[in-house]
Enzyme design. Structure first.
Site, PDB file in Angstrom:
ATOM      1  N   HIS A  50      -9.847  32.345  35.217  1.00  0.00           N
ATOM      2  CA  HIS A  50     -10.554  32.889  34.289  1.00  0.00           C
ATOM      3  C   HIS A  50     -11.680  32.785  34.175  1.00  0.00           C
ATOM      4  O   HIS A  50     -11.700  31.736  33.354  1.00  0.00           O
ATOM      5  CB  HIS A  50      -9.130  33.326  33.303  1.00  0.00           C
ATOM      6  CG  HIS A  50      -9.373  34.126  32.484  1.00  0.00           C
ATOM      7  ND1 HIS A  50      -8.789  33.959  31.347  1.00  0.00           N
ATOM      8  CD2 HIS A  50      -9.972  35.131  32.348  1.00  0.00           C
ATOM      9  CE1 HIS A  50      -8.837  35.244  30.126  1.00  0.00           C
ATOM     10  NE2 HIS A  50      -9.666  36.059  31.292  1.00  0.00           N
TER      11      HIS A  50
ATOM     12  N   ASN B   6      -5.912  33.421  25.894  1.00  0.00           N
ATOM     13  CA  ASN B   6      -5.230  35.304  26.067  1.00  0.00           C
ATOM     14  C   ASN B   6      -3.743  35.100  25.300  1.00  0.00           C
ATOM     15  O   ASN B   6      -3.827  36.170  24.602  1.00  0.00           O
ATOM     16  CB  ASN B   6      -5.344  36.404  27.085  1.00  0.00           C
ATOM     17  CG  ASN B   6      -7.069  36.809  27.813  1.00  0.00           C
ATOM     18  OD1 ASN B   6      -7.681  36.570  26.210  1.00  0.00           O
ATOM     19  ND2 ASN B   6      -6.762  37.063  28.614  1.00  0.00           N
TER      20      ASN B   6
ATOM     21  N   GLU C  31     -10.746  28.834  32.959  1.00  0.00           N
ATOM     22  CA  GLU C  31      -9.389  28.177  33.714  1.00  0.00           C
ATOM     23  C   GLU C  31      -8.807  27.970  34.821  1.00  0.00           C
ATOM     24  O   GLU C  31      -8.910  29.628  35.192  1.00  0.00           O
ATOM     25  CB  GLU C  31      -8.282  29.182  31.880  1.00  0.00           C
ATOM     26  CG  GLU C  31      -8.486  29.501  30.665  1.00  0.00           C
ATOM     27  CD  GLU C  31      -7.673  30.682  30.099  1.00  0.00           C
ATOM     28  OE1 GLU C  31      -6.613  30.284  28.874  1.00  0.00           O
ATOM     29  OE2 GLU C  31      -7.683  31.639  30.435  1.00  0.00           O
TER      30      GLU C  31
ATOM     31  N   SER D  48      -7.089  38.599  34.205  1.00  0.00           N
ATOM     32  CA  SER D  48      -6.656  37.834  32.518  1.00  0.00           C
ATOM     33  C   SER D  48      -4.843  38.169  31.780  1.00  0.00           C
ATOM     34  O   SER D  48      -4.993  36.809  30.940  1.00  0.00           O
ATOM     35  CB  SER D  48      -7.334  38.823  31.127  1.00  0.00           C
ATOM     36  OG  SER D  48      -7.162  40.455  31.702  1.00  0.00           O
TER      37      SER D  48
HETATM   38  N1  3HC Z   1     -29.401  34.990  29.210  1.00  0.00           N
HETATM   39  C1  3HC Z   1     -29.533  33.251  28.795  1.00  0.00           C
HETATM   40  N2  3HC Z   1     -28.711  33.006  27.585  1.00  0.00           N
HETATM   41  C2  3HC Z   1     -29.145  34.573  26.504  1.00  0.00           C
HETATM   42  C3  3HC Z   1     -28.760  35.743  27.119  1.00  0.00           C
HETATM   43  C4  3HC Z   1     -29.144  36.389  28.706  1.00  0.00           C
HETATM   44  N3  3HC Z   1     -29.142  37.042  29.159  1.00  0.00           N
HETATM   45  N4  3HC Z   1     -28.772  36.048  26.245  1.00  0.00           N
HETATM   46  C5  3HC Z   1     -28.517  35.266  24.822  1.00  0.00           C
HETATM   47  N5  3HC Z   1     -28.798  34.281  25.080  1.00  0.00           N
HETATM   48  C6  3HC Z   1     -28.127  33.213  24.332  1.00  0.00           C
HETATM   49  C7  3HC Z   1     -29.464  32.905  23.105  1.00  0.00           C
HETATM   50  O1  3HC Z   1     -30.843  32.493  23.628  1.00  0.00           O
HETATM   51  C8  3HC Z   1     -28.380  32.705  22.166  1.00  0.00           C
HETATM   52  O2  3HC Z   1     -28.803  30.333  22.383  1.00  0.00           O
HETATM   53  P1  3HC Z   1     -29.159  29.923  21.357  1.00  0.00           P
HETATM   54  O3  3HC Z   1     -27.942  29.385  20.329  1.00  0.00           O
HETATM   55  O4  3HC Z   1     -29.417  29.208  22.609  1.00  0.00           O
HETATM   56  O5  3HC Z   1     -29.842  30.795  20.618  1.00  0.00           O
HETATM   57  C9  3HC Z   1     -27.462  32.301  22.165  1.00  0.00           C
HETATM   58  O6  3HC Z   1     -27.121  32.818  24.064  1.00  0.00           O
HETATM   59  C10 3HC Z   1     -26.621  33.470  21.846  1.00  0.00           C
HETATM   60  O7  3HC Z   1     -27.229  34.307  21.536  1.00  0.00           O
HETATM   61  P2  3HC Z   1     -27.820  35.092  20.718  1.00  0.00           P
HETATM   62  O8  3HC Z   1     -28.285  35.063  19.527  1.00  0.00           O
HETATM   63  O9  3HC Z   1     -27.709  37.054  20.986  1.00  0.00           O
HETATM   64  O10 3HC Z   1     -26.427  36.223  20.741  1.00  0.00           O
HETATM   65  P3  3HC Z   1     -24.778  35.758  19.504  1.00  0.00           P
HETATM   66  O11 3HC Z   1     -25.688  34.314  18.833  1.00  0.00           O
HETATM   67  O12 3HC Z   1     -24.702  37.019  18.470  1.00  0.00           O
HETATM   68  O13 3HC Z   1     -23.962  34.756  20.191  1.00  0.00           O
HETATM   69  C11 3HC Z   1     -21.836  35.739  22.156  1.00  0.00           C
HETATM   70  C12 3HC Z   1     -23.763  36.640  21.750  1.00  0.00           C
HETATM   71  C13 3HC Z   1     -22.347  34.622  22.381  1.00  0.00           C
HETATM   72  C14 3HC Z   1     -21.032  37.041  21.955  1.00  0.00           C
HETATM   73  C15 3HC Z   1     -21.515  35.341  20.195  1.00  0.00           C
HETATM   74  O14 3HC Z   1     -21.100  36.440  19.616  1.00  0.00           O
HETATM   75  C16 3HC Z   1     -19.869  34.934  20.596  1.00  0.00           C
HETATM   76  O15 3HC Z   1     -19.418  34.385  21.436  1.00  0.00           O
HETATM   77  N6  3HC Z   1     -18.842  36.038  20.611  1.00  0.00           N
HETATM   78  C17 3HC Z   1     -17.952  35.690  21.266  1.00  0.00           C
HETATM   79  C18 3HC Z   1     -17.261  36.298  22.614  1.00  0.00           C
HETATM   80  C19 3HC Z   1     -15.854  35.651  22.696  1.00  0.00           C
HETATM   81  O16 3HC Z   1     -14.645  35.356  22.956  1.00  0.00           O
HETATM   82  N7  3HC Z   1     -15.588  36.756  24.250  1.00  0.00           N
HETATM   83  C20 3HC Z   1     -14.226  36.305  25.195  1.00  0.00           C
HETATM   84  C21 3HC Z   1     -13.639  37.317  24.746  1.00  0.00           C
HETATM   85  S1  3HC Z   1     -12.970  37.261  25.494  1.00  0.00           S
HETATM   86  C22 3HC Z   1     -12.418  37.276  27.323  1.00  0.00           C
HETATM   87  O17 3HC Z   1     -13.651  37.721  27.796  1.00  0.00           O
HETATM   88  C23 3HC Z   1     -10.870  37.174  27.895  1.00  0.00           C
HETATM   89  C24 3HC Z   1     -10.471  38.535  28.879  1.00  0.00           C
HETATM   90  O18 3HC Z   1      -9.752  38.212  29.663  1.00  0.00           O
HETATM   91  C25 3HC Z   1     -10.020  39.209  27.485  1.00  0.00           C
END
Ligand code: 3HC
Length: 295
Positions: free
Chosen positions: A140, A190, A152, A119
């Site tokens: 990434h 990032n 990425e 990352s």
């Molecule tokens: N398998 C398949 N689908 C799933 C699932 C699974 N295990 N879990 C959830 N889903 C589906 C749900 O059914 C839902 O689908 P829908 O939108 O069609 O109804 C969708 O995925 C969203 O799930 P939830 O409703 O349970 O959860 P949320 O709506 O609260 O979303 C989240 C969860 C996607 C994590 C959202 O909160 C989000 O996008 N958060 C930000 C995450 C982020 O920014 N990540 C990047 C971090 S930085 C990084 O990784 C880089 C590193 O280098 C630091």
């Protein structure tokens, strides 16, 4: 240079997610962990994620079974190294990654492409040390890997066009959206996300607003799915500190400098969701702001 088989090294949160996505896309996928116990844990992570997907109606039982049938989890690095692409998702430490690539290079066929899920480290350092500088890229992924649509694709100055093209086509076959990023620490996401999250910590430090109001502000005022402090707990404060340190060392810009509160929380073991406490305390449902922050 078509990719038909996938090796993943490191079965933590990111590695197991990457392996799940590859296996779901139909690639025979070999996930490697260092011990049998960690391999069992990694398979358990994939199984739990698939079970949640089935519970939410997003994954059919047939897709779950097909994914697990495509996935082999073990401890032999040679199994992963023999694939067309090897993706590493091990600890964010250049020396460890370099040693790993050198070991994999000894066992991998010449055609194999090496991809790092780093990352914040630069790909060129790994490419040069790997023994195959033209066949090393950055891929990434984002957490949670099965849900986040972006990958990425990072080209080091040594990477060949053929390797970038093969890696980009592979990302598309995973059902993800690739973006092309240059090999600068933090790439695109990032570079923007880390200073944003660090600024949210500074806002807490200087008393701009409460933890929950800062999060509510960015959720409802900017349409983010999570506020920055919830996101910090989700990514992991230890992980964020490590990334910030690497980016600060690289750029010497104060926007990447870890704020004192972040260091103190990591020292105290407040890593976020993974340790049960960070900006929020996850022992309660719903989680509440950690007591020391509301004093
Ligand atoms: N398998 C398949 N689908 C799933 C699932 C699974 N295990 N879990 C959830 N889903 C589906 C749900 O059914 C839902 O689908 P829908 O939108 O069609 O109804 C969708 O995925 C969203 O799930 P939830 O409703 O349970 O959860 P949320 O709506 O609260 O979303 C989240 C969860 C996607 C994590 C959202 O909160 C989000 O996008 N958060 C930000 C995450 C982020 O920014 N990540 C990047 C971090 S930085 C990084 O990784 C880089 C590193 O280098 C630091």
């Amino acid at each position: 240079m078509a990719i038909e088989t996938v090796g993943v090294v490191g079965g933590g949160l990111m590695g197991s997610g990457i392996a799940q996505v590859a296996a779901s896309a139909g690639f025979p996928t070999r996930l490697r962990e260092v011990t049998a116990a960690l391999a069992t844990q990694a398979r358990g992570r994939v199984e739990r994620s698939l079970a949640i997907g089935v519970g939410k109606g997003k994954v059919t039982p047939e897709q779950r079974d097909a994914t697990l049938a495509h996935l082999t989890v073990g401890t032999d690095i040679g199994d992963a190294a023999s694939c067309d692409i090897v993706i590493e998702a091990v600890v964010e430490d250049l020396a460890i990654k370099v040693a790993l690539w050198q070991e994999i290079d000894r066992q991998a066929p010449p055609r194999t492409i090496f991809a790092s899920n780093t990352s914040s480290l630069t790909i060129a350092d790994m490419a040069v040390a790997s023994g195959r500088p033209d066949r090393v890229v950055g891929l990434h992924f984002f957490n949670p890997v099965p849900l986040m649509a972006l990958v990425e694709v990072v080209r080091a100055i040594t990477t060949s066009d053929a390797s970038v093209d093969a890696a980009t086509a592979f990302v598309r076959r995973l059902g993800k959206q690739p973006i092309a990023a240059r090999d600068t620490s933090g790439f695109v996401v990032n570079r923007l996300l880390i200073p944003y999250m660090l600024d949210a910590i500074r806002a807490v430090e200087t008393g701009v607003a409460s933890v929950s109001d800062i999060d509510t502000g960015m959720r409802l005022g900017a349409g983010h799915p999570m506020g920055p402090l919830t996101l910090l707990d989700f990514v992991g404060l230890d992980t964020t500190l490590r990334i910030a340190e690497i980016m600060y060392t690289e750029f010497r810009e104060t926007r990447f400098a870890p704020p004192p509160l972040l260091r103190q929380m990591v020292t105290a073991g407040l890593f976020g969701r993974k340790s049960g406490r960070g900006f929020y305390d996850y022992s309660a449902e719903p989680p509440r702001v950690s007591a020391f922050l509301s004093r």
